[in-house]
Design an enzyme around this catalytic site. Structure first.
Site, PDB file in Angstrom:
ATOM      1  N   HIS A   1      -3.642  -5.248   0.543  1.00 56.49           N
ATOM      2  CA  HIS A   1      -3.098  -5.691   1.828  1.00 56.49           C
ATOM      3  C   HIS A   1      -3.104  -7.218   1.897  1.00 56.49           C
ATOM      4  O   HIS A   1      -4.140  -7.831   2.187  1.00 56.49           O
ATOM      5  CB  HIS A   1      -3.920  -5.115   2.984  1.00 56.49           C
ATOM      6  CG  HIS A   1      -3.697  -3.659   3.202  1.00 56.49           C
ATOM      7  ND1 HIS A   1      -2.738  -3.167   4.059  1.00 56.49           N
ATOM      8  CD2 HIS A   1      -4.292  -2.573   2.633  1.00 56.49           C
ATOM      9  CE1 HIS A   1      -2.762  -1.838   4.023  1.00 56.49           C
ATOM     10  NE2 HIS A   1      -3.693  -1.460   3.167  1.00 56.49           N
TER      11      HIS A   1
ATOM     12  N   SER B   1       1.237 -12.659  32.121  1.00 58.91           N
ATOM     13  CA  SER B   1       2.135 -12.543  33.276  1.00 58.91           C
ATOM     14  C   SER B   1       2.468 -13.909  33.855  1.00 58.91           C
ATOM     15  O   SER B   1       3.575 -14.130  34.361  1.00 58.91           O
ATOM     16  CB  SER B   1       1.529 -11.639  34.351  1.00 58.91           C
ATOM     17  OG  SER B   1       0.282 -12.143  34.809  1.00 58.91           O
TER      18      SER B   1
ATOM     19  N   SER C   1      -1.054 -10.676  37.230  1.00 54.39           N
ATOM     20  CA  SER C   1      -2.391 -10.105  37.104  1.00 54.39           C
ATOM     21  C   SER C   1      -3.459 -11.180  37.175  1.00 54.39           C
ATOM     22  O   SER C   1      -4.642 -10.879  37.277  1.00 54.39           O
ATOM     23  CB  SER C   1      -2.526  -9.384  35.765  1.00 54.39           C
ATOM     24  OG  SER C   1      -2.485 -10.313  34.699  1.00 54.39           O
ATOM     25  N   GLY C   2      -3.041 -12.449  37.099  1.00 56.48           N
ATOM     26  CA  GLY C   2      -4.002 -13.533  37.014  1.00 56.48           C
ATOM     27  C   GLY C   2      -4.241 -13.972  35.592  1.00 56.48           C
ATOM     28  O   GLY C   2      -4.910 -14.965  35.334  1.00 56.48           O
ATOM     29  N   GLY C   3      -3.689 -13.222  34.618  1.00 60.24           N
ATOM     30  CA  GLY C   3      -3.866 -13.550  33.216  1.00 60.24           C
ATOM     31  C   GLY C   3      -2.766 -14.445  32.677  1.00 60.24           C
ATOM     32  O   GLY C   3      -1.790 -14.763  33.362  1.00 60.24           O
ATOM     33  N   VAL C   4      -2.919 -14.832  31.424  1.00 64.79           N
ATOM     34  CA  VAL C   4      -1.988 -15.763  30.788  1.00 64.79           C
ATOM     35  C   VAL C   4      -0.604 -15.131  30.608  1.00 64.79           C
ATOM     36  O   VAL C   4       0.421 -15.773  30.869  1.00 64.79           O
ATOM     37  CB  VAL C   4      -2.539 -16.228  29.430  1.00 64.79           C
ATOM     38  CG1 VAL C   4      -1.524 -17.097  28.693  1.00 64.79           C
ATOM     39  CG2 VAL C   4      -3.841 -16.991  29.619  1.00 64.79           C
TER      40      VAL C   4
ATOM     41  N   GLU D   1      -1.802  -8.998   4.177  1.00 62.19           N
ATOM     42  CA  GLU D   1      -1.736  -9.466   5.556  1.00 62.19           C
ATOM     43  C   GLU D   1      -3.102  -9.755   6.167  1.00 62.19           C
ATOM     44  O   GLU D   1      -3.205 -10.477   7.169  1.00 62.19           O
ATOM     45  CB  GLU D   1      -0.979  -8.463   6.437  1.00 62.19           C
ATOM     46  CG  GLU D   1      -1.669  -7.122   6.621  1.00 62.19           C
ATOM     47  CD  GLU D   1      -1.329  -6.095   5.550  1.00 62.19           C
ATOM     48  OE1 GLU D   1      -1.384  -4.882   5.853  1.00 62.19           O
ATOM     49  OE2 GLU D   1      -1.039  -6.506   4.415  1.00 62.19           O
TER      50      GLU D   1
ATOM     51  N   CYS E   1       0.838  -1.202   0.000  1.00 64.50           N
ATOM     52  CA  CYS E   1       0.000   0.000   0.000  1.00 64.50           C
ATOM     53  C   CYS E   1       0.878   1.259   0.000  1.00 64.50           C
ATOM     54  O   CYS E   1       1.540   1.550  -0.976  1.00 64.50           O
ATOM     55  CB  CYS E   1      -0.968  -0.033   1.175  1.00 64.50           C
ATOM     56  SG  CYS E   1      -2.321   1.165   1.029  1.00 64.50           S
TER      57      CYS E   1
END
Length: 515
Positions: free
Chosen positions: A171, A230, A225-228, A173, A81
């Site tokens: 594009h 971290s 944080s309790g997330g994947v 992608e 582009c």
């Protein structure tokens, strides 16, 4: 390091997808904003360069340009582009405003064969692509051939085979160009000659070595944080340096049902990683009392998270490094156009900065990975599939899934409704087929009849989206039976909700995450 490619970012909202497609071809790549491209090019020593799209106009003064060193290097070059237009504008072609802007689905007619199309497109064929441009190329530089056209782009794809320079107006992608990933793989593997041997196992080995070299004998604290993200960062760092790492889990009381207990159990039971569990729910909920603006909620949660984290870090007797689960999209966002690295505690989505008084150096072992790559690494590290495959969850938690003021009763109501929704999704075998699903407690109440009594209670909205990349998404098409069953359970089992609706909004391109 394996063979690698440099992507120069001119401000496209989907530049990250270029990197995703290249990595899917087994080739490592990194994105750099155009302002820093020359400096990074010298140090990175890529095998090839890709130029992204962007909102600027090549024919205007003071708009982004490709560093001269890129052309002088003789390396394979692909412009997408704006990238194609920059190639033409800087090598002797011409770009001018277009009377007709071309945006959305289009079709290109292949005119000539070239290495970019090898084994994918052939002359005489017509293929679907995705266009997004307002300017047009009116003349191409010497040495280039037109290899594809569209109705509004007579230079939809150009190639200088001798210099291995290619340009496409569309594009490749995005998923709306069905063969785009194959074209990018052709460029990375066949034209650039990259071996395609980059795997998560290679990354794992290299990351452990880098962490050991960076940290030495220093102490590291990691904010869970309790997330994947971290969690994966913590397990990876622990593998590298063992008990030099201590994790601090600030439980802000805004998590999903039983989520805090699951995090503590996994880290203390399965991994034996030193963990400080701070139960700070009352403190956070008290600070949020009466606040209804979502951005103010974010800032309050982020600021308080840092305060609590800082207090607990001080009790540990000091540390040298702070570990974060920063991902590659976070790094790109923080440096693109504005410059400067991110110094925010990412687990809370850039809602607060890292105080200078903490005087800690950052360890960010995931900063080169995308979200699904982190999941693959988590599996490589042996994290449970149920945990690694969890749907994304925002750092501010349920606070921004309750529009309006937060109360303990609202949090409890939403937790129960959300748990029932996810339980029904799992029972139907749909959890892994959905990118993200969650319930929202709307700030409206509905009059209804339950049994022989009138009710005046809250409305719960259900949300579920599909995504292949986390960048664009569309709502998930549940059947009527599933929605009916789930709504009935929520209304019957959760006191305070008498109506359930399903949100079918789509996610626009360029936004980074679902809340």
């Amino acid at each position: 390091m394996s063979d690698h490619i440099l992507i120069i970012d001119f401000g496209s909202q989907v530049t990250q997808l270029i990197a995703r497609r290249v990595r899917e071809a087994g080739v490592y790549c990194e994105i750099v904003p155009f302002q820093k491209a020359e400096e990074v090019f010298r140090d990175f020593a890529p095998r090839a360069v890709i130029l992204s799209g962007g909102p600027a106009s090549v024919h205007e003064a003071d708009t982004p340009r490709v560093p001269g060193i890129v052309f002088e290097s003789g390396l394979p070059l692909l412009g997408i582009c704006y990238g194609e237009q920059a190639i033409c504008g800087q090598l002797g072609g011409q770009v001018e405003p277009s009377g007709e802007r071309e945006f959305g689905r289009a079709f290109v007619d292949v005119k000539k064969d070239c290495a970019l199309f090898d084994g994918v497109w052939a002359p005489g064929e017509r293929h679907q692509v995705w266009m997004s441009h307002g300017d047009k190329i009116s003349a191409i530089p010497d040495g280039f051939d037109v290899v594809a056209t569209s109705d509004n782009a007579p230079f939809a794809a150009i190639a200088d085979e001798e210099r291995r320079i290619y340009g496409v107006q569309f594009h490749p992608e995005v998923m709306h160009t069905p063969d785009g990933a194959k074209l990018l793989a052709n460029f990375a593997r066949n034209i650039a000659g990259c071996s395609g041997d980059w795997t998560m196992a290679h990354f794992h080995t290299e990351a452990v070595a880098k962490i050991r070299a960076q940290v030495g004998k220093g102490k590291v604290i990691c904010g869970l944080s309790g997330g994947v993200d971290s969690a994966v960062a913590a397990v990876l760092i622990h593998e590298a340096i063992g008990d030099q790492l201590t994790c601090i889990f600030v439980d802000h009381g805004l998590m999903r049902l039983n989520e805090g207990d699951e995090v503590v159990s996994m880290f203390r039971g399965s991994y034996n990683i030193p963990l400080v569990h701070v139960e700070a729910g009352e403190r956070f909920i008290g600070a949020l009392e009466g606040v209804d603006d979502p951005e103010k909620k974010r800032k309050i949660i982020g600021g308080l998270f840092i305060d609590v984290f800082d207090e607990e870090a001080g009790k540990l007797g000091g540390a040298d490094f702070l570990a974060q689960g920063t991902l590659y999209p976070d790094v790109i966002e923080s440096v693109s156009f504005t410059g400067g690295p991110s110094v925010t505690i990412k687990s809370h989505h850039n809602v607060g900065g890292l105080p200078e008084r903490m005087n800690l150096k950052l360890v960010e072992p995931l900063r080169e990975l995308f979200k699904d790559e982190v999941r693959i690494l988590g599996q490589e590290l042996g994290l449970p599939d149920k945990f690694v495959g969890r749907h994304p969850f925002p750092g501010p938690g349920l606070a921004i899934r309750i529009p309006g003021a937060i109360t303990r009763d609202k949090l409890e109501t939403l937790r129960k409704a959300d748990a029932i929704y996810l339980d029904e999704i799992r029972k139907s075998g749909l959890y892994d087929a959905i990118w993200q699903a969650f319930a929202v407690l709307l700030p409206v109440r509905s009059v209804g009849v339950m049994g022989d009594a009138r009710t005046y209670e809250s409305v719960c909205a259900l949300r579920a989206v599909n995504s292949s990349d986390g960048m664009t998404a569309d709502y998930y098409g549940f059947d009527h039976e599933f929605l009916s069953r789930t709504a009935t359970r929520i209304i019957n089992e959760v006191k305070g909700i008498n109506r359930v609706v399903y949100d079918i909004t789509s996610k626009p391109p360029g936004t980074i995450e679902w809340e």
